[in-house]
Scaffold this motif. Structure first.
Motif, PDB file in Angstrom:
ATOM      1  N   GLN A 191      -9.865  54.738   1.311  1.00 40.27           N
ATOM      2  CA  GLN A 191      -8.646  53.979   1.607  1.00 40.27           C
ATOM      3  C   GLN A 191      -8.916  52.498   1.879  1.00 40.27           C
ATOM      4  OE1 GLN A 191      -8.741  57.403   3.061  1.00 40.27           O
ATOM      5  NE2 GLN A 191      -7.667  57.668   1.110  1.00 40.27           N
ATOM      6  N   GLY A 192     -10.175  52.065   1.747  1.00 36.83           N
ATOM      7  CA  GLY A 192     -10.491  50.654   1.933  1.00 36.83           C
ATOM      8  C   GLY A 192      -9.752  49.795   0.914  1.00 36.83           C
ATOM      9  N   PHE A 193      -9.335  48.605   1.315  1.00 39.77           N
ATOM     10  CA  PHE A 193      -8.445  47.845   0.428  1.00 39.77           C
ATOM     11  C   PHE A 193      -9.154  47.356  -0.834  1.00 39.77           C
ATOM     12  CE2 PHE A 193      -9.997  43.846   2.164  1.00 39.77           C
ATOM     13  CZ  PHE A 193      -9.718  42.921   1.170  1.00 39.77           C
ATOM     14  N   LEU A 194     -10.455  47.096  -0.785  1.00 43.11           N
ATOM     15  CA  LEU A 194     -11.168  46.728  -2.007  1.00 43.11           C
ATOM     16  C   LEU A 194     -11.310  47.937  -2.934  1.00 43.11           C
ATOM     17  CD1 LEU A 194     -14.038  44.330  -0.832  1.00 43.11           C
ATOM     18  CD2 LEU A 194     -11.850  43.739  -1.868  1.00 43.11           C
ATOM     19  N   ALA A 195     -11.588  49.094  -2.364  1.00 42.09           N
ATOM     20  CA  ALA A 195     -11.666  50.314  -3.177  1.00 42.09           C
ATOM     21  C   ALA A 195     -10.318  50.601  -3.833  1.00 42.09           C
ATOM     22  CB  ALA A 195     -12.097  51.494  -2.309  1.00 42.09           C
ATOM     23  N   GLN A 196      -9.243  50.357  -3.097  1.00 44.92           N
ATOM     24  CA  GLN A 196      -7.905  50.566  -3.645  1.00 44.92           C
ATOM     25  C   GLN A 196      -7.574  49.558  -4.752  1.00 44.92           C
ATOM     26  OE1 GLN A 196      -5.376  53.014  -2.712  1.00 44.92           O
ATOM     27  NE2 GLN A 196      -7.274  53.954  -1.980  1.00 44.92           N
ATOM     28  N   MET A 197      -8.217  48.382  -4.691  1.00 43.58           N
ATOM     29  CA  MET A 197      -8.032  47.370  -5.741  1.00 43.58           C
ATOM     30  C   MET A 197      -8.732  47.746  -7.040  1.00 43.58           C
ATOM     31  SD  MET A 197      -8.502  43.702  -3.777  1.00 43.58           S
ATOM     32  CE  MET A 197      -9.233  43.044  -5.260  1.00 43.58           C
ATOM     33  N   GLY A 198      -9.642  48.707  -6.956  1.00 43.99           N
ATOM     34  CA  GLY A 198     -10.419  49.074  -8.136  1.00 43.99           C
ATOM     35  C   GLY A 198     -11.777  48.412  -8.201  1.00 43.99           C
ATOM     36  N   VAL A 199     -12.277  47.935  -7.037  1.00 44.85           N
ATOM     37  CA  VAL A 199     -13.600  47.319  -6.960  1.00 44.85           C
ATOM     38  C   VAL A 199     -14.655  48.416  -6.860  1.00 44.85           C
ATOM     39  CG1 VAL A 199     -15.099  45.833  -5.571  1.00 44.85           C
ATOM     40  CG2 VAL A 199     -12.664  45.258  -5.853  1.00 44.85           C
ATOM     41  N   TRP A 200     -15.765  48.235  -7.582  1.00 48.41           N
ATOM     42  CA  TRP A 200     -16.863  49.206  -7.550  1.00 48.41           C
ATOM     43  C   TRP A 200     -18.161  48.504  -7.160  1.00 48.41           C
ATOM     44  CZ3 TRP A 200     -16.409  54.497  -8.505  1.00 48.41           C
ATOM     45  CH2 TRP A 200     -15.145  54.922  -8.945  1.00 48.41           C
ATOM     46  N   ASP A 201     -18.770  49.014  -6.117  1.00 51.42           N
ATOM     47  CA  ASP A 201     -20.048  48.491  -5.623  1.00 51.42           C
ATOM     48  C   ASP A 201     -20.942  49.694  -5.360  1.00 51.42           C
ATOM     49  OD1 ASP A 201     -22.182  47.337  -4.344  1.00 51.42           O
ATOM     50  OD2 ASP A 201     -21.026  46.393  -2.743  1.00 51.42           O
ATOM     51  N   PHE A 202     -21.895  49.944  -6.256  1.00 47.39           N
ATOM     52  CA  PHE A 202     -22.653  51.190  -6.207  1.00 47.39           C
ATOM     53  C   PHE A 202     -23.473  51.320  -4.934  1.00 47.39           C
ATOM     54  CE2 PHE A 202     -26.130  54.106  -7.319  1.00 47.39           C
ATOM     55  CZ  PHE A 202     -25.390  55.185  -7.777  1.00 47.39           C
ATOM     56  N   ALA A 203     -24.210  50.264  -4.545  1.00 45.92           N
ATOM     57  CA  ALA A 203     -25.146  50.426  -3.426  1.00 45.92           C
ATOM     58  C   ALA A 203     -25.192  49.240  -2.468  1.00 45.92           C
ATOM     59  CB  ALA A 203     -26.553  50.705  -3.952  1.00 45.92           C
ATOM     60  N   GLY A 204     -24.246  48.296  -2.567  1.00 41.39           N
ATOM     61  CA  GLY A 204     -24.218  47.272  -1.526  1.00 41.39           C
ATOM     62  C   GLY A 204     -24.294  45.831  -1.970  1.00 41.39           C
ATOM     63  N   GLY A 205     -23.851  45.502  -3.166  1.00 45.70           N
ATOM     64  CA  GLY A 205     -23.849  44.099  -3.578  1.00 45.70           C
ATOM     65  C   GLY A 205     -22.974  43.244  -2.687  1.00 45.70           C
ATOM     66  N   THR A 206     -21.791  43.753  -2.335  1.00 46.76           N
ATOM     67  CA  THR A 206     -20.893  43.023  -1.433  1.00 46.76           C
ATOM     68  C   THR A 206     -21.267  43.295   0.019  1.00 46.76           C
ATOM     69  OG1 THR A 206     -19.338  44.885  -1.538  1.00 46.76           O
ATOM     70  CG2 THR A 206     -18.934  43.036  -3.019  1.00 46.76           C
ATOM     71  N   VAL A 207     -21.383  44.577   0.356  1.00 47.59           N
ATOM     72  CA  VAL A 207     -21.539  44.983   1.758  1.00 47.59           C
ATOM     73  C   VAL A 207     -22.836  44.466   2.362  1.00 47.59           C
ATOM     74  CG1 VAL A 207     -21.591  46.959   3.325  1.00 47.59           C
ATOM     75  CG2 VAL A 207     -20.188  47.052   1.255  1.00 47.59           C
ATOM     76  N   VAL A 208     -23.907  44.481   1.593  1.00 52.46           N
ATOM     77  CA  VAL A 208     -25.221  44.099   2.109  1.00 52.46           C
ATOM     78  C   VAL A 208     -25.595  42.670   1.706  1.00 52.46           C
ATOM     79  CG1 VAL A 208     -27.689  44.656   2.122  1.00 52.46           C
ATOM     80  CG2 VAL A 208     -25.995  46.499   2.130  1.00 52.46           C
ATOM     81  N   HIS A 209     -25.699  42.417   0.418  1.00 55.06           N
ATOM     82  CA  HIS A 209     -26.343  41.176  -0.025  1.00 55.06           C
ATOM     83  C   HIS A 209     -25.437  39.950   0.028  1.00 55.06           C
ATOM     84  CE1 HIS A 209     -29.909  43.366  -0.962  1.00 55.06           C
ATOM     85  NE2 HIS A 209     -29.226  44.223  -1.702  1.00 55.06           N
ATOM     86  N   ILE A 210     -24.209  40.050  -0.455  1.00 56.44           N
ATOM     87  CA  ILE A 210     -23.316  38.898  -0.361  1.00 56.44           C
ATOM     88  C   ILE A 210     -23.005  38.593   1.097  1.00 56.44           C
ATOM     89  CG2 ILE A 210     -21.028  38.002  -0.918  1.00 56.44           C
ATOM     90  CD1 ILE A 210     -21.153  39.502  -3.547  1.00 56.44           C
ATOM     91  N   SER A 211     -22.778  39.636   1.900  1.00 59.01           N
ATOM     92  CA  SER A 211     -22.474  39.404   3.315  1.00 59.01           C
ATOM     93  C   SER A 211     -23.652  38.741   4.030  1.00 59.01           C
ATOM     94  CB  SER A 211     -22.106  40.713   4.000  1.00 59.01           C
ATOM     95  OG  SER A 211     -23.214  41.573   4.131  1.00 59.01           O
TER      96      SER A 211
END
Length: 518
Positions: A191-211
């Protein structure tokens, strides 16, 4: 006279005591038992995710070696512990409230309900995570915790050699709660809003490295430049073999990071394993060969940097792209990061170990190239991602939008966190402490690197005397830096080293079994 303790000294331990006291009253739970019509646990999947969790944890000491080898020798230990201490801070924080904020019942798609799994209540007895039905919920949580541990550890490289240890502990807490947990919820909760947008991050490009990359940029700006950076002093890496060993541990652990994100022993895990290795190989070669084109020598540091950036770039794409396409992802990530490092070196930005150009730019590159090369033939996920290269430009722009949102959020909130810490605590060491080094001033410890000198009269005539002269000079400098250790005997130790070196210079005799402590 008894020393009076301040609130700042008492608060961390008191907080840990309160957490431990509250946890005592959580009622133990039994394991969840699947119903006859539900998916059953798979022993192979459980084994693989357990191993992957251990592999991802191994990346944290690997990161400590990677960073510790690149800083000045007077800051090696202080840099390493700031990465490793995240295992302690986040390890407790994740159990108390971090898992709930990341994966608890969604509140508007932005954050998890902190009460869902408060103090791990309901984790052992809870139903499996929707995306991992063949492993226990607790195992899913432990695997995710390892990602939460290493992410604030990545930021250390940008603020190394000038941030106070206690201030960085507070940063780990606030970053984990206010940056990492929301981003994990946005991207990985159904139900996360990025997941609902259709964003796919297999192992952490946004969550880990960009952040982490954007937080590193914010930290470098708030803490400003080191004295050595202002004076344009060239600081040689303390221990290049440490960097090489750290790279090997990171590369090895990254197989768990990416292939483990398949959350099972499956063909998808095999594909992610292969893309991970290929991108790292391409990244290392790309950085090294591009350095040669720029007129530099192929270097150990260059290959290590490139390999790590290849791993960063493939992270969001690992399970969505084919192995051949991972060559381009690793190459592009390393090339763009190499260019970004060159631009940074000509600017006034003091990102000590190039965290933003490497993890930030590398993660952004990976997210965008996921939008180019993702293929349903590879991942086999119904309604999964399909990239621009295969006829779906819309997915690329969805990834681009997510990249911009995450970058803006991570940078702005991290900047506010650093500013807040600087308001309530001195976030930066004094100029005197910076000059002496953080190993001594923050931890009252020191890093001693041994160099074995073996020389004969013939070798001395051939130029070995210069080596002894150089090491003698270093010993003199070390003696001055560590003059404060007189009470514990280290100054006398340096005097003994000086005498042995002088004797070697006079007699030109072999020094066969003594180490000169630099």
């Amino acid at each position: 006279m008894r020393r009076k303790l301040s609130f700042k000294q008492i608060a961390p331990f008191a907080t840990l005591i309160l957490a431990a006291g509250a946890a005592m009253f959580v009622v133990p739970e039994t394991d969840y038992v699947s119903g006859p019509n539900e998916t059953q646990y798979n022993p192979a999947d459980i084994a693989w995710v357990l191993i992957s969790s251990a592999l991802v944890f191994l990346m944290t000491p690997g990161l400590a070696l990677f960073y510790g080898g690149m800083v000045h020798r007077k800051n090696v230990l202080s840099t390493m512990i700031k990465s490793v201490v995240a295992a302690g801070v986040v390890g407790v924080l994740w159990v108390t409230v971090g898992f709930s904020l990341s994966f608890g019942e969604s509140i508007g798609g932005f954050i998890g309900n902190p009460g869902t799994y408060l103090f791990y209540n309901g984790v052992k007895s809870g139903a499996p995570w929707a995306g991992a039905p063949t492993i226990p919920l607790m195992l899913f949580s432990v695997f995710q915790m390892m990602f939460a541990i290493i992410t604030p550890g990545l930021v250390v490289g940008a603020v190394a050699e000038r941030i106070r240890f206690t201030s960085y502990i507070l940063f780990i807490v606030l970053f984990s709660l206010l940056v990492y947990a929301p981003l994990a919820h946005w991207s990985w909760h159904p139900q996360g809003f990025l997941a609902q947008m259709g964003v796919w991050d297999f192992a952490g490009g946004t969550v880990v490295h960009i952040s982490a990359g954007c937080a590193a940029l914010a930290g470098a700006l708030v803490l400003k430049r080191r004295k050595a950076h202002i004076e344009k002093q060239e600081i040689s890496p303390a221990n290049v073999p440490y960097v090489l060993i750290g790279t090997g541990l990171l590369w090895f652990g990254w197989f768990g990071f990416n292939a483990g994100s398949a959350l099972g022993a499956s063909p998808l895990a095999v594909s992610a394993f292969a893309t991970t290795n290929t991108a790292a190989a391409a990244g290392g070669l790309a950085w090294m060969f591009f350095d040669v084109i720029k007129g530099k020598k192929p270097s150990v540091l260059g290959f290590c940097m490139g390999a790590v950036i290849g791993l960063v770039a493939i992270t969001p794409a690992a399970g969505f792209v084919g192995v051949p396409q991972s060559i381009m992802i690793g190459l592009t990530g390393a090339l763009l990061s190499n260019i970004a490092v060159g631009i940074k070196q000509r600017s006034s930005l003091d990102d000590t170990l190039d965290v933003f150009p490497c993890h930030g730019i590398g993660g952004m590159t990976g997210m965008l190239l996921t939008g180019v090369f993702a293929s349903p033939i590879v991942h086999g996920i119904s309604e999964g991602p399909q990239g621009w290269f295969y006829g779906n430009p819309g997915f690329f722009f969805t990834q681009l939008k997510a990249m911009l949102i995450v970058s803006a959020y991570a940078f702005s909130v991290s900047w506010l966190i650093f500013k807040f810490i600087n308001f309530i605590l001195p976030i930066r060491v004094s100029s005197e402490e910076e000059e002496l080094g953080l190993d001594f001033t923050q931890h009252h410890e020191k890093y001693l690197q041994g160099t074995l000198l073996v020389t004969t009269a013939a070798e001395a005539n051939g130029g070995q005397v210069k080596e002894i002269d150089a090491t003698f000079k270093v010993a003199e400098e070390a003696k001055e830096v560590h003059a404060t250790f007189t009470a514990s005997g280290e100054a006398r130790e340096m005097d003994a080293i000086r005498k042995a070196t002088v004797a070697a210079l006079k007699e030109r005799e072999p020094i066969t079994q003594d180490y000169l402590l630099l």
